[in-house]
Design a protein around this motif. Structure first.
Motif, PDB file in Angstrom:
ATOM      1  N   ILE A  17      20.993 -45.252  23.755  1.00 43.21           N
ATOM      2  CA  ILE A  17      21.736 -45.175  25.019  1.00 43.21           C
ATOM      3  C   ILE A  17      22.875 -46.193  25.014  1.00 43.21           C
ATOM      4  CG2 ILE A  17      21.607 -45.461  27.529  1.00 43.21           C
ATOM      5  CD1 ILE A  17      18.664 -44.450  27.321  1.00 43.21           C
ATOM      6  N   VAL A  18      22.604 -47.407  24.526  1.00 42.87           N
ATOM      7  CA  VAL A  18      23.659 -48.422  24.438  1.00 42.87           C
ATOM      8  C   VAL A  18      24.783 -47.917  23.535  1.00 42.87           C
ATOM      9  CG1 VAL A  18      24.252 -50.747  23.644  1.00 42.87           C
ATOM     10  CG2 VAL A  18      22.154 -50.379  24.951  1.00 42.87           C
ATOM     11  N   LEU A  19      24.445 -47.288  22.420  1.00 42.03           N
ATOM     12  CA  LEU A  19      25.473 -46.756  21.517  1.00 42.03           C
ATOM     13  C   LEU A  19      26.386 -45.771  22.238  1.00 42.03           C
ATOM     14  CD1 LEU A  19      26.859 -46.246  18.801  1.00 42.03           C
ATOM     15  CD2 LEU A  19      24.993 -44.649  18.260  1.00 42.03           C
ATOM     16  N   VAL A  20      25.812 -44.845  22.970  1.00 36.25           N
ATOM     17  CA  VAL A  20      26.612 -43.869  23.722  1.00 36.25           C
ATOM     18  C   VAL A  20      27.514 -44.582  24.723  1.00 36.25           C
ATOM     19  CG1 VAL A  20      26.492 -41.970  25.395  1.00 36.25           C
ATOM     20  CG2 VAL A  20      24.986 -41.966  23.397  1.00 36.25           C
ATOM     21  N   HIS A  21      26.960 -45.542  25.443  1.00 38.48           N
ATOM     22  CA  HIS A  21      27.754 -46.278  26.429  1.00 38.48           C
ATOM     23  C   HIS A  21      28.852 -47.114  25.761  1.00 38.48           C
ATOM     24  CE1 HIS A  21      25.394 -44.824  29.621  1.00 38.48           C
ATOM     25  NE2 HIS A  21      24.397 -45.673  29.547  1.00 38.48           N
ATOM     26  N   CYS A  22      28.540 -47.735  24.634  1.00 37.57           N
ATOM     27  CA  CYS A  22      29.547 -48.536  23.929  1.00 37.57           C
ATOM     28  C   CYS A  22      30.700 -47.659  23.429  1.00 37.57           C
ATOM     29  CB  CYS A  22      28.916 -49.300  22.772  1.00 37.57           C
ATOM     30  SG  CYS A  22      27.979 -50.762  23.269  1.00 37.57           S
ATOM     31  N   ILE A  23      30.402 -46.465  22.998  1.00 34.87           N
ATOM     32  CA  ILE A  23      31.463 -45.541  22.598  1.00 34.87           C
ATOM     33  C   ILE A  23      32.343 -45.234  23.803  1.00 34.87           C
ATOM     34  CG2 ILE A  23      31.931 -43.162  21.852  1.00 34.87           C
ATOM     35  CD1 ILE A  23      29.364 -43.478  20.046  1.00 34.87           C
ATOM     36  N   ILE A  27      33.998 -49.663  22.487  1.00 37.30           N
ATOM     37  CA  ILE A  27      33.522 -50.658  21.520  1.00 37.30           C
ATOM     38  C   ILE A  27      32.395 -50.054  20.659  1.00 37.30           C
ATOM     39  CG2 ILE A  27      34.229 -52.747  22.763  1.00 37.30           C
ATOM     40  CD1 ILE A  27      31.270 -52.867  23.833  1.00 37.30           C
ATOM     41  N   PRO A  28      32.680 -49.005  19.901  1.00 37.20           N
ATOM     42  CA  PRO A  28      31.623 -48.314  19.154  1.00 37.20           C
ATOM     43  C   PRO A  28      30.886 -49.185  18.142  1.00 37.20           C
ATOM     44  CG  PRO A  28      33.800 -47.562  18.455  1.00 37.20           C
ATOM     45  CD  PRO A  28      33.999 -48.405  19.677  1.00 37.20           C
ATOM     46  N   LEU A  29      31.572 -50.104  17.491  1.00 37.34           N
ATOM     47  CA  LEU A  29      30.899 -50.961  16.511  1.00 37.34           C
ATOM     48  C   LEU A  29      29.816 -51.815  17.165  1.00 37.34           C
ATOM     49  CD1 LEU A  29      30.675 -51.853  13.586  1.00 37.34           C
ATOM     50  CD2 LEU A  29      32.447 -53.556  14.033  1.00 37.34           C
ATOM     51  N   HIS A  30      30.060 -52.250  18.389  1.00 40.52           N
ATOM     52  CA  HIS A  30      29.046 -53.025  19.117  1.00 40.52           C
ATOM     53  C   HIS A  30      27.809 -52.166  19.368  1.00 40.52           C
ATOM     54  CE1 HIS A  30      31.316 -56.723  20.277  1.00 40.52           C
ATOM     55  NE2 HIS A  30      32.301 -55.947  19.860  1.00 40.52           N
ATOM     56  N   GLY A  31      28.011 -50.896  19.635  1.00 41.44           N
ATOM     57  CA  GLY A  31      26.877 -50.000  19.835  1.00 41.44           C
ATOM     58  C   GLY A  31      26.069 -49.801  18.571  1.00 41.44           C
ATOM     59  N   LEU A  32      26.757 -49.725  17.433  1.00 42.09           N
ATOM     60  CA  LEU A  32      26.057 -49.541  16.155  1.00 42.09           C
ATOM     61  C   LEU A  32      25.245 -50.770  15.759  1.00 42.09           C
ATOM     62  CD1 LEU A  32      28.833 -47.716  14.120  1.00 42.09           C
ATOM     63  CD2 LEU A  32      26.652 -46.744  14.887  1.00 42.09           C
ATOM     64  N   LYS A 103      34.873 -58.069  25.177  1.00 41.68           N
ATOM     65  CA  LYS A 103      34.094 -57.114  24.374  1.00 41.68           C
ATOM     66  C   LYS A 103      32.592 -57.337  24.536  1.00 41.68           C
ATOM     67  CE  LYS A 103      34.737 -59.826  20.137  1.00 41.68           C
ATOM     68  NZ  LYS A 103      35.359 -59.792  18.803  1.00 41.68           N
ATOM     69  N   TYR A 104      32.166 -58.580  24.737  1.00 43.55           N
ATOM     70  CA  TYR A 104      30.741 -58.841  24.929  1.00 43.55           C
ATOM     71  C   TYR A 104      30.303 -58.565  26.358  1.00 43.55           C
ATOM     72  CZ  TYR A 104      31.190 -60.836  20.311  1.00 43.55           C
ATOM     73  OH  TYR A 104      31.443 -61.012  18.971  1.00 43.55           O
ATOM     74  N   VAL A 105      31.205 -58.719  27.316  1.00 43.90           N
ATOM     75  CA  VAL A 105      30.881 -58.337  28.693  1.00 43.90           C
ATOM     76  C   VAL A 105      30.697 -56.823  28.746  1.00 43.90           C
ATOM     77  CG1 VAL A 105      31.559 -58.423  31.125  1.00 43.90           C
ATOM     78  CG2 VAL A 105      32.190 -60.306  29.602  1.00 43.90           C
ATOM     79  N   LYS A 106      31.548 -56.094  28.034  1.00 44.75           N
ATOM     80  CA  LYS A 106      31.401 -54.637  27.969  1.00 44.75           C
ATOM     81  C   LYS A 106      30.035 -54.263  27.397  1.00 44.75           C
ATOM     82  CE  LYS A 106      36.295 -53.420  27.426  1.00 44.75           C
ATOM     83  NZ  LYS A 106      37.303 -52.767  26.557  1.00 44.75           N
ATOM     84  N   GLU A 107      29.649 -54.916  26.298  1.00 41.78           N
ATOM     85  CA  GLU A 107      28.354 -54.616  25.689  1.00 41.78           C
ATOM     86  C   GLU A 107      27.207 -55.018  26.617  1.00 41.78           C
ATOM     87  OE1 GLU A 107      25.766 -55.436  21.611  1.00 41.78           O
ATOM     88  OE2 GLU A 107      27.775 -56.329  21.794  1.00 41.78           O
TER      89      GLU A 107
END
Length: 175
Positions: A17-23, A27-32, A103-107
């Protein structure tokens, strides 16, 4: 053995779910790479041992030990947790919160929304993340600018839905 499987499924569902949201947040790399430390022995074994299914196992671990070994390990390795962003202030000589990079607040936002979806299941609503944030201590424990940004985004999810919120979040650039 059953708790090992259930914990693995919960952690993996959360990460997906985090990966989908990060995309969606740009910030897709953060999701991965999100929460990979949870699969290591320090965090995974404690998580499986204290697995609850309806909330984080670190809460139960804290009840038993008075602290969570898994959480102490996790927060020191994952920059999307505001607890990672503390440092000693040269003027006050105290440990204080530091403003987090965007970028970390987004994650962090993606992580919080995903946690609500995993632990609340079918009872999850777009109001849950902001309600949880307002009830907790995070707002006063993190840097005021970081807290204000997170609150603004969580309010946007509540008031306008995820689609509008992630569009605005994606367009937000670093300070």
């Amino acid at each position: 053995m059953l708790h090992i499987i259930k914990h693995f499924r919960t952690v993996t569902k959360h990460r997906n779910i985090v990966l989908v949201h990060c995309i969606k947040a740009g910030i897709p790399l953060h999701g991965l790479t999100h929460d990979l430390s949870k699969y290591g022995p320090t965090e995974f074994l404690e998580g499986a041992r204290f697995y609850l299914g309806y909330k984080s196992p670190t809460e139960r671990e804290r009840e038993v030990y008075g602290y969570s070994k898994a959480w102490m390990h996790h927060k020191g390795r994952n920059k999307h947790h505001f607890e990672y962003w503390t440092d000693y202030n040269a003027q006050t000589k105290r440990l204080e919160p530091v403003k987090m990079p965007i970028k970390y607040v987004k994650e962090m936002l993606c992580d919080r929304v995903a946690a609500g979806k995993v632990y609340q299941g079918k009872d999850y609503t777009d109001s849950n993340p902001i309600d949880y944030f307002m009830r907790g201590r995070a707002k006063t424990a993190m840097h005021p600018e970081t807290a204000a940004l997170l609150e603004r985004w969580l309010t946007l999810i509540r008031d306008e839905g995820e689609r509008a919120a992630f569009k605005a979040i994606r367009q937000t650039k670093d300070y």
